[in-house]
Design an enzyme around this catalytic site. Structure first.
Site, PDB file in Angstrom:
ATOM      1  N   SER A 267      -4.608   5.416  -7.293  1.00 35.75           N
ATOM      2  CA  SER A 267      -4.953   4.312  -6.396  1.00 35.75           C
ATOM      3  C   SER A 267      -6.424   3.981  -6.476  1.00 35.75           C
ATOM      4  O   SER A 267      -7.259   4.835  -6.757  1.00 35.75           O
ATOM      5  CB  SER A 267      -4.613   4.674  -4.952  1.00 35.75           C
ATOM      6  OG  SER A 267      -5.008   3.611  -4.104  1.00 35.75           O
TER       7      SER A 267
ATOM      8  N   LYS B  74       2.215   8.720  -3.200  1.00 33.72           N
ATOM      9  CA  LYS B  74       1.601   7.412  -3.506  1.00 33.72           C
ATOM     10  C   LYS B  74       2.403   6.283  -2.845  1.00 33.72           C
ATOM     11  O   LYS B  74       1.837   5.301  -2.357  1.00 33.72           O
ATOM     12  CB  LYS B  74       1.538   7.198  -5.027  1.00 33.72           C
ATOM     13  CG  LYS B  74       1.013   5.804  -5.445  1.00 33.72           C
ATOM     14  CD  LYS B  74      -0.386   5.563  -4.964  1.00 33.72           C
ATOM     15  CE  LYS B  74      -1.057   4.268  -5.256  1.00 33.72           C
ATOM     16  NZ  LYS B  74      -0.452   3.090  -5.694  1.00 33.72           N
TER      17      LYS B  74
ATOM     18  N   HIS C  35       1.435   6.220   0.670  1.00 32.02           N
ATOM     19  CA  HIS C  35       0.087   5.620   0.696  1.00 32.02           C
ATOM     20  C   HIS C  35       0.205   4.100   0.697  1.00 32.02           C
ATOM     21  O   HIS C  35      -0.433   3.405   1.487  1.00 32.02           O
ATOM     22  CB  HIS C  35      -0.722   6.096  -0.523  1.00 32.02           C
ATOM     23  CG  HIS C  35      -1.923   5.250  -0.826  1.00 32.02           C
ATOM     24  ND1 HIS C  35      -1.850   4.024  -1.446  1.00 32.02           N
ATOM     25  CD2 HIS C  35      -3.241   5.441  -0.557  1.00 32.02           C
ATOM     26  CE1 HIS C  35      -3.057   3.499  -1.561  1.00 32.02           C
ATOM     27  NE2 HIS C  35      -3.925   4.342  -1.022  1.00 32.02           N
ATOM     28  N   ASN C  36       1.035   3.584  -0.193  1.00 34.47           N
ATOM     29  CA  ASN C  36       1.180   2.130  -0.272  1.00 34.47           C
ATOM     30  C   ASN C  36       1.811   1.553   0.988  1.00 34.47           C
ATOM     31  O   ASN C  36       1.424   0.484   1.446  1.00 34.47           O
ATOM     32  CB  ASN C  36       2.013   1.745  -1.499  1.00 34.47           C
ATOM     33  CG  ASN C  36       1.184   1.739  -2.766  1.00 34.47           C
ATOM     34  OD1 ASN C  36       0.202   2.468  -2.857  1.00 34.47           O
ATOM     35  ND2 ASN C  36       1.550   0.944  -3.733  1.00 34.47           N
TER      36      ASN C  36
ATOM     37  N   GLU D  82      -0.798   1.397   3.377  1.00 38.53           N
ATOM     38  CA  GLU D  82      -1.662   0.271   2.967  1.00 38.53           C
ATOM     39  C   GLU D  82      -1.090  -1.049   3.512  1.00 38.53           C
ATOM     40  O   GLU D  82      -1.817  -1.870   4.074  1.00 38.53           O
ATOM     41  CB  GLU D  82      -1.730   0.271   1.434  1.00 38.53           C
ATOM     42  CG  GLU D  82      -2.410  -0.913   0.790  1.00 38.53           C
ATOM     43  CD  GLU D  82      -2.248  -0.866  -0.746  1.00 38.53           C
ATOM     44  OE1 GLU D  82      -2.595   0.152  -1.353  1.00 38.53           O
ATOM     45  OE2 GLU D  82      -1.768  -1.864  -1.328  1.00 38.53           O
TER      46      GLU D  82
HETATM   47  C1  6PG Z   1      -3.404   0.978  -5.061  1.00 39.63           C
HETATM   48  C2  6PG Z   1      -2.456  -0.139  -4.714  1.00 39.63           C
HETATM   49  C3  6PG Z   1      -1.697  -0.627  -5.881  1.00 39.63           C
HETATM   50  C4  6PG Z   1      -0.654  -1.700  -5.561  1.00 39.63           C
HETATM   51  C5  6PG Z   1      -1.172  -2.951  -4.953  1.00 39.63           C
HETATM   52  C6  6PG Z   1      -0.164  -4.092  -4.894  1.00 39.63           C
HETATM   53  O1  6PG Z   1      -3.259   2.007  -4.435  1.00 39.63           O
HETATM   54  O2  6PG Z   1      -4.289   0.816  -5.911  1.00 39.63           O
HETATM   55  O3  6PG Z   1      -1.541   0.326  -3.783  1.00 39.63           O
HETATM   56  O4  6PG Z   1      -1.044   0.480  -6.424  1.00 39.63           O
HETATM   57  O5  6PG Z   1      -0.055  -2.039  -6.751  1.00 39.63           O
HETATM   58  O6  6PG Z   1      -1.692  -2.708  -3.724  1.00 39.63           O
HETATM   59  O7  6PG Z   1       0.897  -3.837  -4.043  1.00 39.63           O
HETATM   60  P1  6PG Z   1       1.786  -5.040  -3.484  1.00 39.63           P
HETATM   61  O8  6PG Z   1       1.869  -6.073  -4.577  1.00 39.63           O
HETATM   62  O9  6PG Z   1       3.120  -4.468  -3.179  1.00 39.63           O
HETATM   63  O10 6PG Z   1       1.065  -5.578  -2.302  1.00 39.63           O
END
Ligand code: 6PG
Length: 493
Positions: free
Chosen positions: A131, A185, A188-189, A192
């Site tokens: 990430s 991960k 984590h997302n 996010e």
């Molecule tokens: C990271 C992000 C990455 C992810 C984008 C797009 O940790 O660097 O999580 O892995 O691909 O954030 O995610 P979405 O297109 O689903 O918003």
């Protein structure tokens, strides 16, 4: 002189791959680079990679022959079939003990499957969360490796050297067996998604309830970024607020179509939470908020048919106080989201028999990744103080924080409801909090309803049990006098 020179091999020269190679080269490793479209290899070698300890390969065979044993090969290709295809292409050129690392956003069951499959071939497979986007990859990402643990001693030096550091500690530790790294991960997302949606709600409230300009909102984010909300996502939001379209000097943000995209990792988290029966409401709501945003045409038609009906359309009250409350609402909701995320990982560890280490997960997220923040330092401390903490909200620090934030949080949720401004994540966080801290929920009625119409049975509260209705027994009552006494079989989805 010939022979293998490469310490580390990387396949996939898209933005993340190129930057990770440059990062590894800067950290003293000789990296071998390969890409399916080979012209990209030459272009990379002649430009970004020039003068660095990076060598190119023009075929998989050449790539493998240039790597020292055991080979350490990282794939940064699109998740799904391309990963399986590359694994098959690599296999004939590998030897027992070699290591393949998938650094894409793969779905964790795929990683579990690949770890098992490659184990049968004597190849150690690692699925690693990466990430931090482009900049993270170049100067220090957060890395979350899991899979075949035998690989860890061989990749630890590269991984911990290229990873971000937080207070001198690398934001990278071994996560666990099989798909554990990609699982962490994924969560984590999901988090996010939740963090981003919460910030979007705060922006919407400042814009619509308080009538603030983008510059004024940017100033608020600037202030927030110096306090408990200090984080990468608040920082970039501040910058976005100040960014103007150079054609007319107006905020670009207001011209961007309000229809959110998603690549699936948030959805996977929500689905997994449902599969494990865990109440991860905030992430689920943030995914659904993206879905609602994306039906823009229908929402536009609805905006003409469905009017706001309420007592007041104007914010009344002290704006400064409300902004302070909003900061607390965002903070409290964020605490709930992380508490839910850690609950989910705790359950996953049980379900999949992984030894997930909560303090080190919090540490891995402290720097380098998209959700990096000061807040994660507090989470790391909470889990370091007590790694067996049942829930983040039970730690002294977060217990105090959530209690302090509560009045402002409640005020924001209720005032925005009165004004008709949607706050899916602020509200779900508060509802969840109130549910979680409630000893007696109305699920007693739900159980009675289920038994009434379907003889699904219920259990008595231990303190209320008696001879007719004993404790810890599945009971069916003939509620109407008409139904029979046969109950349905009980099982838990
Ligand atoms: C990271 C992000 C990455 C992810 C984008 C797009 O940790 O660097 O999580 O892995 O691909 O954030 O995610 P979405 O297109 O689903 O918003």
């Amino acid at each position: 002189m010939s022979g293998p020179v490469g310490d580390f091999g990387l396949i996939g020269l898209a933005v993340m791959g190129q930057n990770l190679i440059l990062n590894a080269a800067d950290n003293g490793f000789t990296v071998v680079a390969f890409n399916r479209t080979v012209s990209k290899v030459d272009h990379f070698l002649e430009n970004e990679a020039k003068g660095k300890s990076i060598v190119g390969a023009h075929s998989i065979e050449e790539f493998c022959s240039k790597l020292k044993s055991p080979r350490r090969i990282m794939l940064l290709v699109m998740a799904g079939k391309p990963v399986d295809d590359f694994i098959e292409t690599l296999l004939p050129h590998l030897e027992k003990g070699d290591i393949i690392i998938d650094g894409g956003n793969s779905h964790f069951p795929d990683t579990t499957r690949r770890t098992k499959y490659l184990d049968t071939k004597g190849i150690r497979f690692v699925g690693s969360g990466v990430s931090g986007g482009e900049e993270g990859a170049r100067y220090g990402p957060s890395l979350m490796p899991g899979g075949n643990e035998e690989a860890w001693p061989f990749i630890k030096d590269v991984f911990q050297s290229i990873a971000a550091k937080s207070d001198g500690e690398p934001c990278c530790e071994w996560v666990g067996d099989e798909g554990a790294g990609h699982y962490v991960k994924m969560v984590h997302n999901g988090i996010e998604y939740g963090d981003m949606q919460l910030i979007c709600e705060a922006y919407d409230i400042m814009k619509r309830a308080l009538g603030m300009s983008n510059k004024e909102i940017g100033d608020v984010f600037t202030t927030w970024n110096k306090g408990v909300l200090d984080s990468f996502l608040i920082e970039i939001t501040r910058d976005i607020m100040y960014f103007n379209d150079e054609t007319d000097g107006q905020p670009l943000l207001e011209k961007i179509l309000d229809s959110a995209g998603q690549k699936g990792t948030g959805k996977w988290t929500a689905i997994n939470a449902l599969d494990l029966g865990m109440p991860v409401t905030l992430i689920a709501e943030s995914v659904l908020a993206r879905c609602l945003s994306s039906i823009k045409g229908e929402r536009t038609r609805a905006s003409e048919k469905l009017q706001f009906v309420g007592r007041s359309t104007k914010f009344e009250g002290n704006k400064e106080q409300f902004l302070a409350d909003l900061e607390q609402a965002l903070y409290a909701s964020k605490i709930i989201s992380y508490a839910q995320g850690f609950m989910l990982m705790q359950e996953a560890a049980k379900e999949y028999k992984w030894k997930l280490n909560k303090p080190s997960i919090a540490l891995m997220w402290r720097g380098g990744c998209i959700i990096r923040s000061v807040f994660l330092k507090d989470i790391t401390d909470a889990y370091r103080t007590n790694p067996d903490l049942e829930n983040l909200l039970f730690s002294d620090f977060f217990n105090k924080a959530i209690h302090t934030a509560q009045p402002g949080w409640r005020d924001v949720v209720s005032k925005t409801a009165l004004l008709g401004i949607p706050t899916p994540c602020f509200s779900t966080a508060l509802s969840w909090f109130d549910g979680y801290r409630t000893k007696d929920l109305p699920a007693n009625l739900l159980q009675a309803q289920r038994d009434y119409f379907g003889a699904h049975t219920f259990k008595m509260k231990p303190e209320a049990a008696n001879e007719k209705y004993p404790a810890d027994t599945n009971i069916h009552v003939n509620w109407t006098g008409r139904g029979g006494n046969v109950s349905a079989s009980t099982y838990q989805a």
